[in-house]
Scaffold this motif. Structure first.
Motif, PDB file in Angstrom:
ATOM      1  N   TYR A 118       0.925  -1.202   0.001  1.00 22.57           N
ATOM      2  CA  TYR A 118       0.421  -0.125  -0.055  1.00 22.57           C
ATOM      3  C   TYR A 118       0.842   0.938  -0.039  1.00 22.57           C
ATOM      4  CZ  TYR A 118      -3.300   3.489   1.026  1.00 22.57           C
ATOM      5  OH  TYR A 118      -4.649   4.831   1.387  1.00 22.57           O
ATOM      6  N   SER A 119       0.314   2.563  -1.126  1.00 22.44           N
ATOM      7  CA  SER A 119       1.651   2.891  -1.570  1.00 22.44           C
ATOM      8  C   SER A 119       1.013   4.583  -0.373  1.00 22.44           C
ATOM      9  CB  SER A 119       2.321   2.877  -2.846  1.00 22.44           C
ATOM     10  OG  SER A 119       2.802   4.798  -2.799  1.00 22.44           O
ATOM     11  N   ALA A 120       1.304   5.349   0.598  1.00 24.43           N
ATOM     12  CA  ALA A 120       0.614   6.200   1.236  1.00 24.43           C
ATOM     13  C   ALA A 120       0.694   7.860  -0.514  1.00 24.43           C
ATOM     14  CB  ALA A 120       1.343   6.974   2.132  1.00 24.43           C
ATOM     15  N   ALA A 121       2.182   6.825  -0.587  1.00 29.13           N
ATOM     16  CA  ALA A 121       2.547   8.283  -1.301  1.00 29.13           C
ATOM     17  C   ALA A 121       1.603   8.404  -3.268  1.00 29.13           C
ATOM     18  CB  ALA A 121       3.797   8.036  -2.351  1.00 29.13           C
ATOM     19  N   LEU A 122       1.128   7.105  -3.961  1.00 30.79           N
ATOM     20  CA  LEU A 122       0.710   7.366  -4.331  1.00 30.79           C
ATOM     21  C   LEU A 122      -1.635   7.061  -4.067  1.00 30.79           C
ATOM     22  CD1 LEU A 122       1.375   4.024  -6.619  1.00 30.79           C
ATOM     23  CD2 LEU A 122       1.587   5.896  -6.997  1.00 30.79           C
ATOM     24  N   ALA A 123      -1.441   7.052  -3.015  1.00 35.86           N
ATOM     25  CA  ALA A 123      -3.292   7.527  -2.665  1.00 35.86           C
ATOM     26  C   ALA A 123      -2.892   9.167  -2.544  1.00 35.86           C
ATOM     27  CB  ALA A 123      -3.192   7.461  -0.650  1.00 35.86           C
ATOM     28  N   LYS A 124      -1.955   9.828  -1.770  1.00 42.63           N
ATOM     29  CA  LYS A 124      -1.848  11.328  -1.775  1.00 42.63           C
ATOM     30  C   LYS A 124      -1.962  11.562  -3.907  1.00 42.63           C
ATOM     31  CE  LYS A 124       0.396  15.341  -0.224  1.00 42.63           C
ATOM     32  NZ  LYS A 124       1.036  15.845  -1.519  1.00 42.63           N
ATOM     33  N   ILE A 125      -1.083  11.451  -4.891  1.00 39.92           N
ATOM     34  CA  ILE A 125      -0.609  11.029  -6.062  1.00 39.92           C
ATOM     35  C   ILE A 125      -2.675  11.320  -6.141  1.00 39.92           C
ATOM     36  CG2 ILE A 125      -0.149  10.383  -8.068  1.00 39.92           C
ATOM     37  CD1 ILE A 125       2.398   9.843  -6.852  1.00 39.92           C
ATOM     38  N   ALA A 126      -3.005   9.502  -6.069  1.00 40.43           N
ATOM     39  CA  ALA A 126      -4.431   9.727  -6.862  1.00 40.43           C
ATOM     40  C   ALA A 126      -5.877  10.853  -6.405  1.00 40.43           C
ATOM     41  CB  ALA A 126      -5.263   8.286  -6.686  1.00 40.43           C
ATOM     42  N   SER A 127      -5.159  11.619  -5.761  1.00 41.29           N
ATOM     43  CA  SER A 127      -6.243  12.248  -4.885  1.00 41.29           C
ATOM     44  C   SER A 127      -6.351  13.848  -5.051  1.00 41.29           C
ATOM     45  CB  SER A 127      -6.733  12.560  -3.369  1.00 41.29           C
ATOM     46  OG  SER A 127      -5.320  13.218  -2.601  1.00 41.29           O
ATOM     47  N   GLU A 128      -4.588  14.258  -5.766  1.00 37.65           N
ATOM     48  CA  GLU A 128      -5.061  15.388  -6.398  1.00 37.65           C
ATOM     49  C   GLU A 128      -4.271  15.514  -7.807  1.00 37.65           C
ATOM     50  OE1 GLU A 128      -1.956  16.693  -2.372  1.00 37.65           O
ATOM     51  OE2 GLU A 128      -0.360  16.277  -4.291  1.00 37.65           O
ATOM     52  N   TRP A 129      -4.009  15.023  -8.620  1.00 41.15           N
ATOM     53  CA  TRP A 129      -3.633  14.585  -9.721  1.00 41.15           C
ATOM     54  C   TRP A 129      -5.228  14.420 -10.769  1.00 41.15           C
ATOM     55  CZ3 TRP A 129       0.808  11.345 -12.759  1.00 41.15           C
ATOM     56  CH2 TRP A 129       1.981  11.997 -12.067  1.00 41.15           C
ATOM     57  N   VAL A 130      -5.327  15.263 -12.042  1.00 43.12           N
ATOM     58  CA  VAL A 130      -5.817  14.975 -12.912  1.00 43.12           C
ATOM     59  C   VAL A 130      -6.546  14.104 -14.097  1.00 43.12           C
ATOM     60  CG1 VAL A 130      -7.192  16.910 -14.371  1.00 43.12           C
ATOM     61  CG2 VAL A 130      -6.414  18.116 -12.877  1.00 43.12           C
ATOM     62  N   LEU A 131      -6.977  13.771 -14.038  1.00 45.73           N
ATOM     63  CA  LEU A 131      -6.433  12.627 -14.873  1.00 45.73           C
ATOM     64  C   LEU A 131      -7.852  12.178 -16.098  1.00 45.73           C
ATOM     65  CD1 LEU A 131      -5.903   9.734 -12.099  1.00 45.73           C
ATOM     66  CD2 LEU A 131      -4.306  10.547 -13.887  1.00 45.73           C
ATOM     67  N   ALA A 132      -7.734  11.159 -17.420  1.00 47.86           N
ATOM     68  CA  ALA A 132      -8.124  11.131 -18.396  1.00 47.86           C
ATOM     69  C   ALA A 132      -9.312   9.936 -17.932  1.00 47.86           C
ATOM     70  CB  ALA A 132      -7.526  11.094 -19.915  1.00 47.86           C
ATOM     71  N   GLU A 133     -10.475  10.549 -18.467  1.00 46.21           N
ATOM     72  CA  GLU A 133     -11.712   9.599 -17.998  1.00 46.21           C
ATOM     73  C   GLU A 133     -11.379   8.016 -18.394  1.00 46.21           C
ATOM     74  OE1 GLU A 133     -14.866   9.951 -20.598  1.00 46.21           O
ATOM     75  OE2 GLU A 133     -15.885   8.617 -18.918  1.00 46.21           O
ATOM     76  N   GLY A 134     -11.495   7.202 -16.781  1.00 48.16           N
ATOM     77  CA  GLY A 134     -10.901   5.462 -16.826  1.00 48.16           C
ATOM     78  C   GLY A 134      -9.701   5.118 -16.975  1.00 48.16           C
ATOM     79  N   ASP A 135      -8.980   6.230 -16.243  1.00 50.94           N
ATOM     80  CA  ASP A 135      -7.981   6.592 -15.962  1.00 50.94           C
ATOM     81  C   ASP A 135      -7.669   5.854 -14.160  1.00 50.94           C
ATOM     82  OD1 ASP A 135      -6.474   6.126 -18.629  1.00 50.94           O
ATOM     83  OD2 ASP A 135      -5.252   8.351 -17.774  1.00 50.94           O
ATOM     84  N   VAL A 136      -7.022   5.072 -13.819  1.00 54.26           N
ATOM     85  CA  VAL A 136      -7.098   4.683 -12.967  1.00 54.26           C
ATOM     86  C   VAL A 136      -5.377   5.060 -12.142  1.00 54.26           C
ATOM     87  CG1 VAL A 136      -6.891   2.897 -10.768  1.00 54.26           C
ATOM     88  CG2 VAL A 136      -8.988   3.439 -12.659  1.00 54.26           C
ATOM     89  N   ILE A 137      -5.053   5.327 -10.634  1.00 55.91           N
ATOM     90  CA  ILE A 137      -4.545   5.568  -9.573  1.00 55.91           C
ATOM     91  C   ILE A 137      -4.361   4.419  -8.273  1.00 55.91           C
ATOM     92  CG2 ILE A 137      -2.072   6.539  -8.629  1.00 55.91           C
ATOM     93  CD1 ILE A 137      -2.098   8.613 -11.393  1.00 55.91           C
ATOM     94  N   ASP A 138      -4.005   3.996  -8.251  1.00 56.00           N
ATOM     95  CA  ASP A 138      -4.287   3.037  -6.724  1.00 56.00           C
ATOM     96  C   ASP A 138      -3.138   3.170  -5.680  1.00 56.00           C
ATOM     97  OD1 ASP A 138      -7.390   2.131  -5.895  1.00 56.00           O
ATOM     98  OD2 ASP A 138      -5.448   1.198  -5.086  1.00 56.00           O
ATOM     99  N   PRO A 139      -3.204   2.984  -4.967  1.00 57.59           N
ATOM    100  CA  PRO A 139      -2.348   3.183  -3.779  1.00 57.59           C
ATOM    101  C   PRO A 139      -1.819   1.058  -3.530  1.00 57.59           C
ATOM    102  CG  PRO A 139      -4.048   3.584  -2.901  1.00 57.59           C
ATOM    103  CD  PRO A 139      -4.417   3.558  -3.995  1.00 57.59           C
ATOM    104  N   LEU A 140      -2.802   0.454  -3.637  1.00 59.11           N
ATOM    105  CA  LEU A 140      -2.645  -1.007  -3.772  1.00 59.11           C
ATOM    106  C   LEU A 140      -2.555  -0.900  -5.445  1.00 59.11           C
ATOM    107  CD1 LEU A 140      -5.157  -2.779  -1.865  1.00 59.11           C
ATOM    108  CD2 LEU A 140      -3.295  -2.223  -1.269  1.00 59.11           C
ATOM    109  N   PRO A 141      -1.902  -2.634  -5.778  1.00 61.32           N
ATOM    110  CA  PRO A 141      -1.328  -2.928  -7.249  1.00 61.32           C
ATOM    111  C   PRO A 141      -2.569  -3.870  -7.208  1.00 61.32           C
ATOM    112  CG  PRO A 141       0.545  -4.442  -4.966  1.00 61.32           C
ATOM    113  CD  PRO A 141      -0.719  -3.751  -4.524  1.00 61.32           C
ATOM    114  N   ILE A 142      -3.612  -3.269  -7.776  1.00 59.01           N
ATOM    115  CA  ILE A 142      -4.798  -3.981  -7.702  1.00 59.01           C
ATOM    116  C   ILE A 142      -5.514  -3.774  -9.358  1.00 59.01           C
ATOM    117  CG2 ILE A 142      -6.219  -2.230  -6.105  1.00 59.01           C
ATOM    118  CD1 ILE A 142      -7.413  -0.300  -8.565  1.00 59.01           C
ATOM    119  N   TYR A 143      -6.007  -4.622 -10.064  1.00 60.65           N
ATOM    120  CA  TYR A 143      -6.445  -5.211 -11.185  1.00 60.65           C
ATOM    121  C   TYR A 143      -7.671  -4.012 -11.432  1.00 60.65           C
ATOM    122  CZ  TYR A 143      -8.898  -6.647 -15.627  1.00 60.65           C
ATOM    123  OH  TYR A 143      -9.284  -6.838 -16.718  1.00 60.65           O
TER     124      TYR A 143
END
Lengths: 817, 204
Positions: free
Chosen positions: A653-678
């Motif tokens: 679990y990456s807290a750094a990725l959780a922060k990026i996921a909450s802040e970045w502007v992403l294209a529709e359908g793009d996923v950034i997740d703190p876990l290595p999910i499918y």
């Protein structure tokens, strides 16, 4: 019976051979009716020829971007290379760690690259439109004036942030001549003496994995050296194919072969293609739909958790976020990996083998059996190549592979691995100093075309700009040294073509190369570079497990035509720009080699002196530690030897990725997740677009080329043909037989190519070797099988990398075989 | 009489074709000739069940040049005597004698003799007999990155590796008694097998 089987080999005849044979037989019929006055017996024929005594043998090297680095022994007569031998020194006894570094089919064909009809002969200036390939010959002085004037103008009008060094790996692993990384080249040194240039990060090879696994392991993620598979009990490879990517006989395919000979263990290859690595090891192939590896791994994790095959003490001690015990305080409840697998996470889906089977195409029983096999066989070496990360979900998928190594506690031990790609021991070598770049802005490498079109709109949170919050200016000047990435290796060739047509957007493109490549046709000024055979350099960086080496590649022949070395070109330009003394420091190319080697010997006094190295050509070493074991120190003492992650531990679990996921502007359908999910990508197996374009297209490294290098060598094109792999199921429904000419198309473009109808690729997937030289006809249809006509410039979510293995296409028959 | 031969380890071969190109470079031939050829033999099929797939796909490579046979079919049919077996066992074509009739190409079940349009006569692998006379290996053998090729007196190779010279898609070794020993790939199918086919006809 015999004649029938005899015909089976005859079946391999090309039409050309067939015609020759038929006509030759006709001739035989004519002559065999008359007596043959010249019939002679074998004893009378003198076929013994004396060897050429004026031949000299000179060490050179193949300096392309395959990951290997092969010495070549050039046999030269009267100033011309007559043939190319490989390293033939020593005993070649693997058990004694005395191995010959044998070049592959490409290195053995170097002569036909050096003397290729496509060689650039003199400097040229474009007279047609970019891409047309229409040039006029100019003098070196005229070329230097054009370039120097353009640099001065663009610095004045836009500043140095508008000057870009395009990614290029045509000349790799040298000290003076290397083209990669661009920030460590002589062009960078020249520009750093003239105000700097726009940086980039990432590359076409590893953009997603280098970013993705950085959040798991901290920094570049290492794997155990292939030599260490001699200690393994099982080898599992996700999209790793050294038989087609690292083919050197002193490189990784050889190390893997010899090491597995020792351990004599099973290898499982997970790949949409039945690769040549699978052929060479012939154990188990698990075909998988591109972009679904994370689902396969999640389901195996499900089996391992339910059957108590998980190494809980390892996960507790070394990892963050496997279960709620080790979640960081910032993480929400049930955001741990175990909850995700068992269905207690935010998606509420239990990642059962049944769930994964329809996603991946892998039957439930094979998922279960593989999970049990990996979970109960220790140590197990888990590797991934760079194929599955070169996708639209590559960052997260690369992290998922690491999960297998973590769940089973195989990290940091002999015979195990991290789930990253294999690493190697190397000999430290002092490189050409390129000085500091005053410009700090850096773009994701893959977005350089966007930076031409909309540079000032690009920001840190939407486009991954680093070093500052946003770009100030668009790219106006492109240096393109030893690179076919200007058009051929970059995605969506038709989009790039349109962008480069606007001469008011990017105002100047300088290409420095050996051949008139597809990219060189887009140059405003093109300069002929020396090949490795025409100049001296130290060559290194070949991946070779625990038996590293470096090469002194000497000057074999005189420079062909008017070509000049990159050192001379940059020195001459430095003089024009008033920084000659700072650039050369008063040294010639050979004096730099002697200087850099003297500096290297200060680090390692046991190295032989310069003259000895020049004579012996290659210096070989053996890893004093036996094998490279990734994260061994961390495994031994995680407190004393923490990782470079925020927590110092492996971050599932990456807290750094959780922060990026909450802040970045992403294209529709793009996923950034703190876990290595499918997560399913755009243009994936379940995309609605499959109604229109039903086939997933993936790329692979082609044996006849290293990316695009050697792509103009006729004998290699014949020996390893450019074809699209398609399963008989998909071919038959389209009336396509083996060898038929077909068109591959999607909304981005169209490619003509021959079909290889083979069960060695799974149904629903087609594959093309990347790197064939883009050759458009008048309608813009590529006629040479250049894959990037079909790939997208939409970047991956986190690394903003190239998803060149995530494409949907359809295929139609053009001409029957 | 001496007899040399090749050992071909198909279990190691990854089909890289370095042997083929090393030969081509050394002998200076273009696209028309392939004195050493790497055959891909592939078979197997797929079945779909509720969106999942099962398969029994197999593939392997066999690198073949001239096998310098004990009973060379090419020599038997040669009307000019150009095709002959030397004292050292190598089967070669005397290019200054050959009339290019092509009968040897038709007779050889391994496709060793090949017509060279530029020269107007037949050409083939000569076992690099000049190199061998100097104590060197044929160029292809020393080039193999996987160390899947060996060369030596055939008696010694057979003592080390056995006597097998049969595998699909090769013809039965009984036809010409080739001086090769083949170590089988794990996927190997016997000579005469029809469950697979040559998958790279345009490359050999």
């Amino acid at each position: 019976m015999a004649s029938k089987i005899v015909q089976m080999l005859k079946h391999g005849m090309t039409r050309r051979n067939f015609l020759q044979t038929t006509s030759a037989t006709g001739l035989a019929a004519a002559v065999s009716s008359i007596p043959l006055p010249f019939k002679v017996s074998a004893a009378n024929i003198n076929t013994d020829k004396k060897p050429l005594n004026k031949e000299k043998v000179v060490w050179s090297a193949c300096t392309v971007n395959c990951g290997s680095r092969c010495p070549l022994l050039m046999h030269v007569v009267d100033g011309e290379i007559k043939w190319v031998d490989a390293d033939n020194t020593g005993s070649d006894d693997y058990s004694k760690k005395d191995v010959q570094v044998r070049a592959c089919l490409r290195g053995r064909s170097m002569r036909r690259r050096v003397y290729n009809p496509d060689r650039l002969k003199y400097p040229m200036k474009r007279v047609g439109k970019r891409g047309q390939g229409k040039f006029k010959r100019i003098s070196w002085d005229e070329a230097y004036d054009e370039i120097a004037n353009s640099i001065t103008k663009i610095r004045k009008d836009y500043g140095n942030e508008a000057i870009y060094l395009n990614y290029g790996t045509g000349t790799l692993g040298g000290t003076v001549t290397k083209s990669w990384p661009p920030g460590k080249t002589l062009i960078a040194r020249l520009m750093n003496l003239n105000g700097g240039y726009l940086n980039h990060y990432g590359d076409y090879s590893t953009a997603q994995i280098s970013v993705g696994l950085n959040y798991t392991y901290g920094g570049w993620a290492y794997g155990n050296s292939f030599s260490d598979t001699e200690n393994s009990k099982l080898i599992v490879q996700f999209g790793n194919n050294p038989a087609e990517t690292r083919m050197s006989g002193g490189g990784l395919i050889h190390h893997l072969r010899e090491s597995v000979n020792k351990s004599n263990v099973k290898m499982i290859n997970i790949d949409p293609r039945y690769t040549d690595t699978t052929v060479g090891f012939s154990d188990q192939w698990i075909p998988i739909k591109p972009g679904t590896d994370a689902a396969f791994i999640a389901a195996m994790a499900h089996v391992m958790i339910n059957e108590n095959l998980v190494d809980q003490p390892f996960l507790d001690k070394y990892c963050v976020g496997y279960d709620d015990k080790t979640l960081p305080v910032s993480a929400p409840k049930n955001s741990d990996y175990k909850s995700y697998i068992l269905g207690a996470g935010k998606d509420g889906i239990e990642k059962t083998p049944l769930w994964a089977s329809t996603i991946t195409g892998i039957p439930v029983d094979i998922i279960v059996k593989t999970a049990r096999e990996i979970g109960s066989t220790k140590p197990c070496a888990i590797y991934q190549g760079w194929g599955l990360q070169r996708t639209a979900t590559g960052e997260i998928a690369s992290r998922a592979v690491a999960m297998l190594a973590l769940l089973t506690g195989n990290l940091g031990i002999n015979g195990g691995g991290s789930g990253a790609r294999e690493s190697d021991y190397s000999i430290p070598f002092v490189r050409f100093p390129t000085l500091d770049n005053p410009i700090k802005a850096s773009i994701p490498m893959f977005l350089w075309t966007d930076a031409i079109v909309r540079g000032p709109e690009m920001t840190a949170i939407a486009d991954g700009i680093q070093g500052k919050d946003k770009l100030e200016v668009p790219i106006k000047f492109v240096w393109n040294y030893a690179s076919n990435c200007l058009i051929n290796q970059h995605s969506d060739i038709n989009r790039t073509h349109k962008i480069l047509q606007d001469e008011n957007a990017c105002e100047m493109i300088v290409v420095i190369d050996n051949h008139l490549t597809s990219s060189a046709k887009y140059a405003d000024i093109v300069l002929p570079d020396l090949t490795t055979s025409e100049q001296a350099d130290f060559c290194m960086d070949g991946k070779a497990a625990n038996m590293p080496y470096f090469i002194y590649a000497d000057k074999v022949i005189e420079p062909q035509f008017e070509s000049r070395s990159i050192y001379q070109i940059c020195s001459d330009l430095a003089k024009r720009l008033g920084v000659e003394e700072q650039f050369t420091e008063g040294r010639t190319q050979e004096e730099w080699l002697r200087h850099l080697y003297a500096e290297t010997r200060k680090i390692d006094a046991s190295l032989p002196d310069f003259e000895t190295v020049r004579k012996q050509g290659i210096v070989k070493r053996v890893d004093p530690n036996g094998h490279f074991v990734a994260y061994q120190a961390f495994r031994e003492d995680p407190i004393k030897n923490p990782l470079k992650t925020a927590s110092g531990k492996v971050e599932i679990y990456s807290a750094a990725l959780a922060k990026i996921a909450s802040e970045w502007v992403l294209a529709e359908g793009d996923v950034i997740d703190p876990l290595p999910i499918y997560t399913t990508p755009f243009e994936g197996w379940d995309s609605p677009m499959r109604k229109q374009f039903p086939l997933q297209l993936t790329g692979f490294h082609h044996k006849g080329r290293c990316h695009s290098t050697y792509g103009n060598v006729d004998v290699l094109k014949q020996a390893a043909q450019q074809e699209m792999w398609i399963n008989p199921v998909d071919a038959e429904s389209r009336g396509i037989s083996n060898g038929a000419q077909i068109r591959i198309f999607n909304e981005r473009g169209e490619v003509l190519i021959n079909a290889k109808v083979t069960p060695r690729i799974m149904p629903g997937v087609v594959a093309v070797g990347e790197g064939a030289w883009y050759t458009p006809d008048a309608k813009g249809v590529d006629r040479n099988g250049s894959m990037n006509v079909l790939t997208t410039q939409r970047p991956s979510p986190l690394a903003k990398g190239n998803p060149q293995h995530t494409n949907l296409v359809d295929v139609q028959l053009v001409t029957r075989a | 009489m001496k007899q040399y031969g090749f050992f071909i380890d198909s279990s190691k071969c990854t089909g890289c074709k370095t042997c083929q190109l090393a030969c081509k470079d050394f002998k200076n031939y273009g696209v028309e000739q392939n004195f050493r050829r790497v055959y891909e033999y592939t078979g197997g099929s797929w079945t779909e069940d509720k969106g999942t797939y099962r398969q029994d796909v197999f593939a392997y490579y066999t690198s073949i040049a001239c096998n310098h046979c004990d009973e060379p079919a090419c020599v038997k049919v040669c009307p000019s005597g150009a095709m002959h077996k030397r004292e050292d066992g190598f089967v070669i074509v005397a290019e200054d004698v050959c009339i290019g009739c092509g009968q040897c190409a038709n007779a050889c079940p391994y496709r060793a003799p090949q017509y060279n349009a530029e020269k107007g006569h037949m050409t083939k692998c000569d076992g690099c007999y000049e190199r061998v006379a100097e104590g060197l290996q044929p160029v292809c053998v020393g080039s193999c990155p996987l160390r899947a090729l060996e060369f030596g007196p055939i008696d010694e190779l057979r003592e080390k590796y056995g006597t097998n010279a049969d595998v699909a898609p090769l013809p039965p070794s009984s036809i010409t008694k080739p001086n090769i020993v083949i170590k089988l790939n794990g996927n190997a199918r016997p000579t005469g097998d029809t469950s697979g086919s040559i998958a790279n006809p345009r490359e050999v």
